[in-house]
Design an enzyme around this catalytic site. Structure first.
Site, PDB file in Angstrom:
ATOM      1  N   GLU A  52       0.878  -1.186   0.000  1.00 30.34           N
ATOM      2  CA  GLU A  52       0.000   0.000   0.000  1.00 30.34           C
ATOM      3  C   GLU A  52       0.905   1.223   0.000  1.00 30.34           C
ATOM      4  O   GLU A  52       1.705   1.415   0.927  1.00 30.34           O
ATOM      5  CB  GLU A  52      -0.918   0.007   1.235  1.00 30.34           C
ATOM      6  CG  GLU A  52      -1.908   1.180   1.232  1.00 30.34           C
ATOM      7  CD  GLU A  52      -2.740   1.291   2.525  1.00 30.34           C
ATOM      8  OE1 GLU A  52      -2.503   0.508   3.473  1.00 30.34           O
ATOM      9  OE2 GLU A  52      -3.600   2.194   2.575  1.00 30.34           O
ATOM     10  N   ASP A  77       5.034   4.592   3.575  1.00 29.01           N
ATOM     11  CA  ASP A  77       4.731   6.022   3.671  1.00 29.01           C
ATOM     12  C   ASP A  77       6.008   6.733   4.115  1.00 29.01           C
ATOM     13  O   ASP A  77       6.873   6.132   4.763  1.00 29.01           O
ATOM     14  CB  ASP A  77       3.618   6.272   4.705  1.00 29.01           C
ATOM     15  CG  ASP A  77       2.876   7.579   4.464  1.00 29.01           C
ATOM     16  OD1 ASP A  77       1.690   7.544   4.078  1.00 29.01           O
ATOM     17  OD2 ASP A  77       3.498   8.658   4.653  1.00 29.01           O
ATOM     18  N   ASP A 126      -2.082  11.819  -2.369  1.00 33.42           N
ATOM     19  CA  ASP A 126      -2.138  13.279  -2.520  1.00 33.42           C
ATOM     20  C   ASP A 126      -2.350  13.621  -3.999  1.00 33.42           C
ATOM     21  O   ASP A 126      -1.594  13.148  -4.855  1.00 33.42           O
ATOM     22  CB  ASP A 126      -0.827  13.907  -2.034  1.00 33.42           C
ATOM     23  CG  ASP A 126      -0.688  13.795  -0.516  1.00 33.42           C
ATOM     24  OD1 ASP A 126      -1.720  13.860   0.173  1.00 33.42           O
ATOM     25  OD2 ASP A 126       0.446  13.625  -0.034  1.00 33.42           O
ATOM     26  N   LYS A 130      -0.967  20.791  -8.884  1.00 35.28           N
ATOM     27  CA  LYS A 130      -0.070  21.657  -9.676  1.00 35.28           C
ATOM     28  C   LYS A 130       0.960  20.841 -10.461  1.00 35.28           C
ATOM     29  O   LYS A 130       1.737  21.391 -11.227  1.00 35.28           O
ATOM     30  CB  LYS A 130       0.660  22.630  -8.741  1.00 35.28           C
ATOM     31  CG  LYS A 130      -0.276  23.666  -8.150  1.00 35.28           C
ATOM     32  CD  LYS A 130       0.477  24.663  -7.314  1.00 35.28           C
ATOM     33  CE  LYS A 130      -0.522  25.581  -6.620  1.00 35.28           C
ATOM     34  NZ  LYS A 130       0.011  26.099  -5.372  1.00 35.28           N
ATOM     35  N   ASP A 162     -11.164  10.107  -3.445  1.00 35.04           N
ATOM     36  CA  ASP A 162     -12.327  11.000  -3.437  1.00 35.04           C
ATOM     37  C   ASP A 162     -12.318  11.932  -4.648  1.00 35.04           C
ATOM     38  O   ASP A 162     -13.353  12.455  -5.036  1.00 35.04           O
ATOM     39  CB  ASP A 162     -12.306  11.867  -2.173  1.00 35.04           C
ATOM     40  CG  ASP A 162     -11.000  12.648  -2.097  1.00 35.04           C
ATOM     41  OD1 ASP A 162      -9.947  12.003  -1.913  1.00 35.04           O
ATOM     42  OD2 ASP A 162     -11.019  13.886  -2.263  1.00 35.04           O
TER      43      ASP A 162
HETATM   44  C1  LIG Z   1      -3.831  12.003   1.809  1.00 38.79           C
HETATM   45  S1  LIG Z   1      -2.806  10.935   2.716  1.00 38.79           S
HETATM   46  C2  LIG Z   1      -3.661   9.356   2.594  1.00 38.79           C
HETATM   47  C3  LIG Z   1      -3.235   8.428   3.692  1.00 38.79           C
HETATM   48  C4  LIG Z   1      -4.018   7.102   3.752  1.00 38.79           C
HETATM   49  N1  LIG Z   1      -3.826   6.306   2.559  1.00 38.79           N
HETATM   50  C5  LIG Z   1      -5.470   7.376   3.960  1.00 38.79           C
HETATM   51  O1  LIG Z   1      -6.253   7.170   3.023  1.00 38.79           O
HETATM   52  O2  LIG Z   1      -5.838   7.797   5.079  1.00 38.79           O
HETATM   53  C6  LIG Z   1      -1.429  10.676   1.624  1.00 38.79           C
HETATM   54  C7  LIG Z   1      -0.291   9.910   2.279  1.00 38.79           C
HETATM   55  O3  LIG Z   1       0.712   9.691   1.320  1.00 38.79           O
HETATM   56  C8  LIG Z   1       1.977   9.974   1.875  1.00 38.79           C
HETATM   57  N2  LIG Z   1       2.829  10.407   0.758  1.00 38.79           N
HETATM   58  C9  LIG Z   1       2.584  11.402  -0.109  1.00 38.79           C
HETATM   59  N3  LIG Z   1       3.555  11.498  -1.033  1.00 38.79           N
HETATM   60  C10 LIG Z   1       4.451  10.524  -0.723  1.00 38.79           C
HETATM   61  C11 LIG Z   1       5.671  10.112  -1.299  1.00 38.79           C
HETATM   62  N4  LIG Z   1       6.165  10.717  -2.368  1.00 38.79           N
HETATM   63  N5  LIG Z   1       6.332   9.088  -0.727  1.00 38.79           N
HETATM   64  C12 LIG Z   1       5.818   8.472   0.371  1.00 38.79           C
HETATM   65  N6  LIG Z   1       4.659   8.814   0.960  1.00 38.79           N
HETATM   66  C13 LIG Z   1       3.983   9.826   0.419  1.00 38.79           C
HETATM   67  C14 LIG Z   1       1.737  11.058   2.908  1.00 38.79           C
HETATM   68  O4  LIG Z   1       2.722  11.062   3.902  1.00 38.79           O
HETATM   69  C15 LIG Z   1       0.357  10.663   3.429  1.00 38.79           C
HETATM   70  O5  LIG Z   1       0.435   9.813   4.559  1.00 38.79           O
END
Ligand SMILES: C[S@@+](CC[C@H](N)C(=O)[O-])C[C@H]1O[C@@H](n2cnc3c(N)ncnc32)[C@H](O)[C@@H]1O
Length: 239
Positions: A52, A77, A126, A130, A162
């Site tokens: 994941e 993560d 995320d 941009k 979403d």
């Molecule tokens: C919006 S959160 C979603 C977290 C989880 N999947 C949820 O649905 O609750 C996005 C997650 O991706 C991680 N993340 C974003 N870009 C990343 C990257 N380049 N490498 C590792 N983790 C990343 C962030 O730290 C964050 O925990």
């Protein structure tokens, strides 16, 4: 909050199912970490491996692992204090098929060998609005090329989100990839979940932290599942 983070980071160091490698040798010297060795060195079995990416608190990783003891799950993560929640739960429940890895997904190829991974979950990644060319958006084709270097033939990528843009752009970019859509819905909790079988009902009912937030705001949840076909060579080709 800062104190809580420190506590969680310290606790992660005590867990043998949490891996937080130094990224410098990986970035500067092209070193690898556990590449090709997750089954033999950590899980000590030959079961499928599901990862994941951007797992946050690791709800999918932990709940799928609990439901499927014969499948290995690895939540990844960059924020260790977030997946500390999942790592704690996995430990408390005695789950042996769960691990967590702290890294940036940008360097993901340093951690997995060819054909090492069976499935990838991208949960509420995320959106990076941009990022026009997808160099930061982990659902973009740029990242799929990285994933193709270790995903098995017929391997699966799941996206739950979403934001309709993420769901639609992944499907639009499909023509340039060796993936085919297996199933999709722009409203998981509408008609879709009523029509899928019980296995998919329970998988898709897992709610992540961010998912619960978006549902409270009345947003619809999108889901798409891709299957890899003729992956060989694609990860090295030009997009
Ligand atoms: C919006 S959160 C979603 C977290 C989880 N999947 C949820 O649905 O609750 C996005 C997650 O991706 C991680 N993340 C974003 N870009 C990343 C990257 N380049 N490498 C590792 N983790 C990343 C962030 O730290 C964050 O925990």
């Amino acid at each position: 909050m800062a104190k809580d983070k420190l506590k969680r980071w310290a606790e992660n160091k005590t867990f043998d199912h949490v891996f937080e490698p130094n990224l410098l040798p990986i970035i500067k010297e092209g070193k690898t970490f556990m590449k090709g060795e997750w089954r033999s060195k950590f899980f000590k079995n030959n079961h499928p491996l599901v990862i994941e990416l951007g797992c946050g608190k690791g709800e999918y990783t932990v709940q799928l692992a609990e439901a499927n003891p014969n499948i290995n799950y690895l939540g990844i993560d960059v924020k260790g204090h977030r997946f500390n929640h999942g790592a704690r739960i996995a430990k408390a429940k005695g789950l042996k098929n769960v691990a967590f890895l702290r890294t940036r997904i940008e360097f993901i190829e340093a951690f997995f060998d060819t054909n090492e991974v069976d499935e990838i979950w991208l949960t509420f990644s995320d959106p990076q609005p941009k990022d026009d060319i997808g160099l930061k958006r982990i659902t973009s084709v740029f990242f799929w090329k990285k994933y193709a270097s270790f995903l098995k033939e017929n391997g699966i990528i799941h996206i739950k989100h979403d934001n309709p843009m993420i769901y639609e752009s992944a499907m639009e970019e499909l023509d340039t990839t060796p993936f085919v859509i297996q199933s999709h819905s722009a409203d998981v909790y509408g008609d879709y979940i009523k029509k899928v079988d019980s296995k998919w009902k329970s998988i898709l009912s897992i709610r992540t932290y961010y998912e619960s937030r978006w549902l409270e705001e009345g947003k619809k949840i999108h889901y798409v599942r891709f299957k890899a076909r003729n992956l060989q060579g694609w990860s090295n080709s030009i997009v």
